[in-house]
Design a protein around this motif. Structure first.
Motif, short mmCIF file in Angstrom:
data_model
loop_
_atom_site.label_atom_id
_atom_site.label_comp_id
_atom_site.label_asym_id
_atom_site.label_seq_id
_atom_site.Cartn_x
_atom_site.Cartn_y
_atom_site.Cartn_z
N PHE A 237 -51.17 15.64 20.82
CA PHE A 237 -50.71 15.43 22.11
C PHE A 237 -49.14 14.51 21.65
CE2 PHE A 237 -49.38 12.20 25.26
CZ PHE A 237 -48.87 12.87 26.13
N ALA A 241 -45.74 16.33 22.26
CA ALA A 241 -44.98 15.84 23.18
C ALA A 241 -43.91 14.90 22.94
CB ALA A 241 -45.93 14.81 24.03
N PHE A 262 -44.40 18.21 28.90
CA PHE A 262 -45.75 17.48 29.20
C PHE A 262 -45.72 16.39 30.46
CE2 PHE A 262 -46.04 19.17 24.92
CZ PHE A 262 -47.27 19.35 24.71
N PRO A 265 -51.02 14.99 30.81
CA PRO A 265 -52.15 15.89 30.71
C PRO A 265 -53.66 15.41 30.92
CG PRO A 265 -51.41 15.56 28.49
CD PRO A 265 -50.45 14.82 29.59
N TRP A 275 -52.69 23.15 32.86
CA TRP A 275 -51.52 23.78 32.40
C TRP A 275 -50.40 23.39 33.11
CZ3 TRP A 275 -51.61 25.43 27.75
CH2 TRP A 275 -52.95 25.54 27.14
N ARG A 277 -49.49 20.39 33.24
CA ARG A 277 -49.24 18.98 32.68
C ARG A 277 -48.92 19.30 30.89
NH1 ARG A 277 -50.46 14.81 35.80
NH2 ARG A 277 -51.56 15.11 38.02
N TRP A 278 -49.78 20.15 30.42
CA TRP A 278 -49.63 20.49 28.93
C TRP A 278 -49.02 21.48 28.60
CZ3 TRP A 278 -52.39 17.83 24.72
CH2 TRP A 278 -52.21 18.38 23.63
N HIS A 279 -47.82 21.51 27.91
CA HIS A 279 -47.16 22.64 27.49
C HIS A 279 -46.76 23.50 28.74
CE1 HIS A 279 -45.05 25.14 24.61
NE2 HIS A 279 -45.90 25.56 23.93
#
Length: 393
Positions: A237, A241, A262, A265, A275, A277-279
């Motif tokens: 992360f 990030a 990001f 997440p 998803w 929040r992450w990538h």
């Protein structure tokens, strides 16, 4: 200086390039914006990096020319609604690269040159995804897309390696606003993002790796696997990030508003929330260019009911994500795990709406439900990313 050996944000040489590039944009805005158009300066700055610092500059140049030629030919000669063939044509370099990584073999034995040395190019997967998105968005639009604009979009240095994945029209709008987009507000925002990125990538991520991961001893114990699983999750992360924030900051300082990738997440309550929040740029890309077309196709053909269509499209999308990461087992299995998480939650959500009540948590206090959901999601993601790391396969 390390010629043709420097990837974005990986060494002092790149940061020297960054300072010089930033200086050029600031000087041009003050002294030469009527002489050197913004998009031409962006072209010069990108070509300079690729020619001097980027590994395999000729390979990258050939790849971009191939993608541009295929893009133009498909727009001109392919008039069908089905986008499978165009996606295969545009994805061909990526498919070949993934195959040579998963199944390395010599193709020129006499000279001892491997297939990997020819087709493996840093950032290829992200580049291909950007062009596929561009083709789908613009395939029926009459407007011409010139090579300079195409190259600037594909070879934008901050996002060249691992994104965030931008959209062509949004990126083009910033480049055509040009020097006017370099404002004190956006510049300050860029500095803030850049400093945060340095903190994430080079202090926190490096500390996790050097002080903890590097000292773990693989004795096969539960403690070892649990320690590696959670430490690798946080390392990945902060490293990823951090890179994204550096790319966003670089873009901000030269007037390009790179998308956020990001956003906290680890407080996600379900796969859909995760998803976002992450990538996020990859999640949005997969949703727009893979999930929606599959779902629409199933609706058009009147196959299955609504929840089945959603789950088939979800499973197929995350399976694609696994193959996009690579053809090795751990990448494919991690994609399948993410697919299972999404399908299970989607069905749970469907049943809750159908029964007009939460079929698992019932009338439990919403705050407790949220805390439990975050706990389950966090540990589920940690396990899937542990599989992704390839450590246990």
């Amino acid at each position: 200086m390390d010629f043709n050996q420097t990837l974005p944000f990986t060494s002092s040489d790149f940061f020297i390039y960054f300072i010089l590039a930033l200086g050029l944009f600031v000087l041009a805005r003050k002294l030469a914006k009527r002489i050197v158009p913004y998009r031409i300066l962006l072209l010069i700055v990108s070509v300079s990096y690729i020619a001097i610092l980027f590994p395999k500059p000729i390979h990258l140049g050939i790849l971009i020319l191939y993608l541009y030629g295929a893009f133009i030919a498909l727009r001109k000669y392919y008039n069908y609604n089905n986008i499978i063939l165009p996606m295969v044509i545009l994805s061909a370099p990526m498919i070949v690269m993934k195959y040579t990584i998963a199944y390395p073999e010599k193709i020129l034995n006499n000279k001892n040159i491997s297939a990997a040395s020819i087709v493996q190019i840093a950032g290829l997967s992200y580049l291909v995804f950007k062009v596929i998105g561009l083709y789908i968005d613009e395939r029926k639009n009459p407007g011409k897309i010139g090579l300079i604009d195409f190259f600037n979009f594909c070879a934008f240095v901050p996002t060249l390696l691992i994104g965030p994945i931008d959209r062509y029209q949004r990126f083009k709008a910033d480049t055509y606003k040009g020097y006017d987009n370099i404002s004190s507000e956006l510049f300050s925002q860029g500095i803030s993002n850049f400093i945060k990125g340095l903190l994430y990538k080079f202090i926190i991520a490096e500390s996790i790796h050097r002080l903890f991961i590097a000292h773990l001893i693989d004795d096969g114990s539960i403690y070892y696997h649990a320690s590696y699983m959670y430490s690798y999750l946080f390392y990945l992360f902060f490293d990823f990030a951090g890179y994204s924030l550096l790319a966003i900051g670089f873009g901000n300082m030269i007037g390009i508003e790179v998308p956020i990738n990001f956003n906290n997440p680890f407080i996600a309550v379900n796969p859909k929330d995760f998803w976002k929040r992450w990538h996020k740029s990859l999640g949005d890309w997969l949703g727009d260019y893979f999930f929606k077309p599959i779902f629409k196709n199933l609706v058009t053909r009147k196959l299955f009911n609504s929840i089945q269509r959603q789950n088939i499209a979800l499973f197929s999308t995350f399976l694609l994500m696994g193959f996009w990461n690579g053809f090795e087992r751990h990448y494919i299995l991690s994609g399948i795990l993410f697919a299972c998480y999404s399908v299970i939650h989607n069905y749970y959500d469907y049943l809750s709406k159908k029964n007009k009540r939460d079929v698992i948590f019932g009338k439990i206090n919403p705050k407790i439900t949220k805390a439990i959901s975050i706990f389950i999601m966090f540990n589920s993601i940690a396990f899937a990313i542990y599989i992704f790391s390839g450590k246990i396969l």
